[in-house]
Design a protein around this motif. Structure first.
Motif, PDB file in Angstrom:
ATOM      1  N   THR A  67       0.836  -1.199   0.000  1.00  0.00           N
ATOM      2  CA  THR A  67       0.000   0.000   0.000  1.00  0.00           C
ATOM      3  C   THR A  67       0.869   1.247   0.000  1.00  0.00           C
ATOM      4  O   THR A  67       1.910   1.292   0.639  1.00  0.00           O
TER       5      THR A  67
ATOM      6  N   PHE B  38       0.568  -3.719   3.563  1.00  0.00           N
ATOM      7  CA  PHE B  38       1.519  -2.632   3.790  1.00  0.00           C
ATOM      8  C   PHE B  38       2.855  -3.130   4.344  1.00  0.00           C
ATOM      9  O   PHE B  38       3.923  -2.625   4.007  1.00  0.00           O
ATOM     10  N   GLU B  39       2.805  -4.143   5.208  1.00  0.00           N
ATOM     11  CA  GLU B  39       3.993  -4.554   5.952  1.00  0.00           C
ATOM     12  C   GLU B  39       4.750  -5.689   5.288  1.00  0.00           C
ATOM     13  O   GLU B  39       5.702  -6.184   5.855  1.00  0.00           O
TER      14      GLU B  39
ATOM     15  N   GLY C 109       7.291   4.604   4.302  1.00  0.00           N
ATOM     16  CA  GLY C 109       6.488   4.011   5.375  1.00  0.00           C
ATOM     17  C   GLY C 109       6.564   2.498   5.333  1.00  0.00           C
ATOM     18  O   GLY C 109       6.813   1.849   6.349  1.00  0.00           O
TER      19      GLY C 109
ATOM     20  N   ASP D  70       9.401   1.659   8.425  1.00  0.00           N
ATOM     21  CA  ASP D  70       8.541   1.466   9.592  1.00  0.00           C
ATOM     22  C   ASP D  70       7.886   0.095   9.576  1.00  0.00           C
ATOM     23  O   ASP D  70       8.426  -0.866  10.080  1.00  0.00           O
ATOM     24  N   ILE D  71       6.718   0.040   8.979  1.00  0.00           N
ATOM     25  CA  ILE D  71       5.893  -1.169   9.106  1.00  0.00           C
ATOM     26  C   ILE D  71       6.500  -2.352   8.365  1.00  0.00           C
ATOM     27  O   ILE D  71       6.281  -3.496   8.718  1.00  0.00           O
TER      28      ILE D  71
ATOM     29  N   TYR E   6       4.452   9.734   5.024  1.00  0.00           N
ATOM     30  CA  TYR E   6       3.279   9.000   4.545  1.00  0.00           C
ATOM     31  C   TYR E   6       2.454   9.958   3.702  1.00  0.00           C
ATOM     32  O   TYR E   6       1.585  10.655   4.211  1.00  0.00           O
TER      33      TYR E   6
ATOM     34  N   GLN F 206       2.027  12.303   6.907  1.00  0.00           N
ATOM     35  CA  GLN F 206       2.417  12.064   8.292  1.00  0.00           C
ATOM     36  C   GLN F 206       3.891  11.660   8.333  1.00  0.00           C
ATOM     37  O   GLN F 206       4.417  11.121   7.371  1.00  0.00           O
ATOM     38  N   ARG F 207       4.538  11.905   9.440  1.00  0.00           N
ATOM     39  CA  ARG F 207       5.968  11.601   9.539  1.00  0.00           C
ATOM     40  C   ARG F 207       6.216  10.095   9.408  1.00  0.00           C
ATOM     41  O   ARG F 207       5.376   9.264   9.754  1.00  0.00           O
ATOM     42  N   SER F 208       7.392   9.740   8.910  1.00  0.00           N
ATOM     43  CA  SER F 208       7.805   8.341   8.904  1.00  0.00           C
ATOM     44  C   SER F 208       9.202   8.282   9.487  1.00  0.00           C
ATOM     45  O   SER F 208       9.793   9.313   9.811  1.00  0.00           O
TER      46      SER F 208
END
Lengths: 319, 371
Positions: A52, A76-77, A113, A117-118, A143, A149-151
């Protein structure tokens, strides 16, 4: 790794566009350029997996698709894990003599992201298991798909909607995670950084990543006019400034050996060419709050972080 | 607190409700259509001395919330379907460790990525059964921006009172609706504070034990393993497992009458009852009013509490009504609970999949058919 492959600009231009035009990425989108260029480097049958993100959303809007290669939208992950499954299955087919191709390239494209992150757990697992695939991180440093939004990839001092600059914080209080160093630490055969401003370098690195035996990782800066707050015609200019200010130096790491790429090597050999970060920052609205007496010190801090990382990189490259 | 009358988005109202309820910790991860809650909390929490953390994923978000709650701060997260799925293991942990916390799930259309920008009510069963094992949660369903404010406070109060993860099951319509929201002065808002222990652990066997947070004089042992009343693992004891799981469920089941809330409209002489929750309860009200104007004996039972399921209301009605019409923005989830409680009374599902909301006319047509 022996490497003799070359492309001329004409050959790149004549190669088929595997990312079809008509997608819904914004005008001036860095990620669109990155995808188009990377796909110029394929050497044959190629499968792409995509978690995503902006590019997933904008290249696959019903009833259309921009993908002229087989394409999976995964969770997403799990970009790297999904790629691992595809790659391992083809390996099994080959072992049983049921694969009609010499090689099938597997590529995962993911944003910051989905990578910093994820997705880092899946990425780390796939790197450690040694799957033969190319992971392309198109890094727009927040993001953007959900609205800026911050990543873990958002740089120090950048405004985002979850690191709003105000009286408490000057934008994001932390520097970004050194994701490319984390990947290098896995001991994979090929890691490189690239910028769409240096398009030939980018295409060549993508091809090297595909040809590497084992996991390859390409970290590409992908300016975002919406999220970085700049005029959409300045994407390539910013991609170049990021390199010229050493905010995003270009290098590759082959079997653990770091080597500066030409644009950054020129700066290393002639330090006068290195531009101050302020030139990069002032071109972007996401840093505009730093140009106030209250937060000016953050610009110095950003310069210090960039200088320190540049210094460490030069040491790694034995310059 | 922003006492006064505002024009707010549902998600913003939710964030303000959390702050009014005393929430001072938010850990989250961006996901449409809930992101505005995180964005508002990122701005608002520092202003009231709270902490906002954007985590690396939803697993981290709910785990941080559990940590913050045990550190003694009212904590919440907000997400949507895919993130809610990732949170499930830790929601089970929160239920097992009796950690008060609030999870806002702004439901969008699934499965998988589905339709991120389209509203739905597709996580109703996941809210109850998403994690493994036997446990109970509380879930509320708001139908206006005002209720995003009010029910978020209610979620915190219920979470603290019953030491249970509490879920605000909003849908994309309500979360993104801009409406008038009245924020009362603090003294008019009922806020439940956490009860700390006054006796040595294990001395009392209340259904809801007091909570010893970190650093309050008790040696705290928090575990997802089956544990006894002192918190110590008893992973092999059949008796302890039976006692614990029964209590985790019974503390909600035995208090269901106190927890459950519904809203009734024209039910007294109703022959056909529309059951709705969340956004569809708004066209449902209009439809029932129109039906009454047409001389049909229609009524509306609006579910505010989804879990525990308000079965007594349905059982009571089923003794004399002819039929139920259940409205859901899914392919039939809570309708199963209605059927279970309706014990033979006819139940019709009016299902909506995707972005559409039921129109009052559709509901009226269904009412006419049944009446």
């Amino acid at each position: 790794m022996s490497f003799t492959w070359k492309f001329t600009a004409r050959e790149i231009a004549e190669k088929p566009e595997l990312l079809a035009p008509g997608h819904r990425m914004c005008s001036g989108c860095g990620a669109a350029i990155v995808h188009r260029l990377v796909l110029k480097a394929v050497r044959g049958p190629t499968i792409v997996t995509h978690p995503t993100g902006c590019v997933e959303v904008t290249t696959a809007i019903y009833p259309y698709t921009s993908w002229r290669v087989p394409w999976v939208h995964t969770a997403f992950e799990t970009a790297a894990a999904n790629a691992a499954g595809i790659e391992a299955a083809f390996k099994a087919l080959r072992r049983r003599g049921r694969l009609k191709y010499d090689h099938v390239d597997v590529m995962a494209f993911a944003g910051d992201g989905g990578t910093y992150d994820i997705g880092i757990q899946a990425l780390s697992g796939a790197l450690e298991r040694g799957h033969d695939f190319l992971y392309v991180l198109y890094d727009n440093e927040a993001y953007m798909n959900t609205g800026i939004q911050r990543s873990g990839g958002t740089p120090l001092g950048a405004w985002t909607t979850t690191t709003p600059a105000g009286t408490k914080i000057p934008g994001k209080p932390e520097p970004r995670k050194p994701i490319e160093d984390i990947v290098v630490a896995h001991g994979v055969p090929y890691v490189a950084t690239a910028s769409p401003a240096h398009w030939m370098d980018l295409v060549v690195k993508a091809r090297k990543g595909l040809e590497a035996k084992g996991p390859a990782f390409l970290h590409v800066i992908a300016p975002c006019p919406r999220g970085w707050r700049y005029e959409s015609s300045k994407t390539i200019e910013l991609s170049r400034l990021a390199v010229e200010t050493c905010v995003f130096p270009l290098w590759e790491c082959v079997d653990g050996e770091h080597k500066l790429s030409a644009p950054s090597k020129a700066i290393a050999l002639k330090p006068d060419l290195k531009k101050p970060v302020v030139e990069y920052l002032k071109a972007q609205g996401r840093f505009s709050h730093l140009f106030t007496p209250e937060f000016e010190r953050v610009i110095d801090e950003i310069q210090r972080v960039v200088d320190k990382r540049w210094y460490l990189l030069l040491k790694k490259c034995s310059v | 607190m922003l006492t006064g009358t505002h024009f707010l988005q549902g998600n913003a109202a939710c964030a303000e409700g959390a702050i009014a309820a005393g929430c001072r910790f938010f850990a989250g991860y961006p996901i449409t259509p809930s992101t505005e809650i995180a964005e508002r909390m990122a701005r608002r929490l520092p202003e009231v001395g709270g902490v906002f953390i954007q985590m690396e994923d939803e697993i981290g978000a709910i785990a941080a919330v559990i940590g913050a709650s045990w550190a003694g701060v009212k904590a919440m997260t907000a997400t949507s379907g895919p993130g809610f799925s990732l949170m499930q293991e830790n929601i089970g942990l929160a239920a097992m460790t009796e950690t008060p916390c609030v999870i806002v799930d702004v439901m969008r259309a699934g499965p998988s990525t589905g339709q991120p920008t389209k509203p739905s009510q597709q996580d109703v069963m996941q809210a109850k059964w998403g994690s493994h094992g036997d446990y109970e949660v509380i879930a509320l369903s708001p139908a206006s921006a005002q209720e995003m404010f009010d029910f978020t406070i209610e979620c915190f109060n219920l979470a603290e009172e019953y030491r249970v993860p509490t879920i605000l099951l909003a849908d994309g319509f309500i979360a993104h609706a801009w409406e008038r929201v009245v924020i009362p002065p603090p003294e008019e808002i009922k806020v439940v504070e956490r009860k700390g222990p006054e006796a040595p652990p294990g001395d009392r066997l209340d259904l809801v034990p007091p909570m010893a947070c970190f650093g309050r004089g008790y040696r705290v042992h928090v575990t997802g393993l089956t544990h006894d009343e002192r918190g110590y693992p008893q992973a092999d004891s059949v008796e302890v497992q039976r006692r614990l799981v029964k209590r985790l469920c019974d503390k909600i089941r035995a208090n269901a009458d106190r927890i459950v809330k519904t809203k009734a409209f024209a039910l007294d002489d109703a022959e056909v009852v529309v059951i709705a929750y969340g956004a569809p309860s708004r066209p449902a009200l209009k439809a029932v009013k129109m039906a009454r104007e047409n001389g049909l004996k229609a009524g509306l039972l609006r579910l505010i509490t989804l879990w525990p399921f308000p079965e007594k209301d349905v059982i009571r009605l089923s003794s004399h009504v002819k039929a139920f019409i259940v409205l859901e923005m899914n392919y039939g989830q809570l309708v199963r609970e209605v059927e279970r409680a309706a014990k033979g009374t006819a139940v019709t599902l009016l299902s909506k999949l995707g972005e559409e909301l039921h129109t009052p006319y559709e509901i009226l047509r269904a009412l006419k058919e049944v009446c």
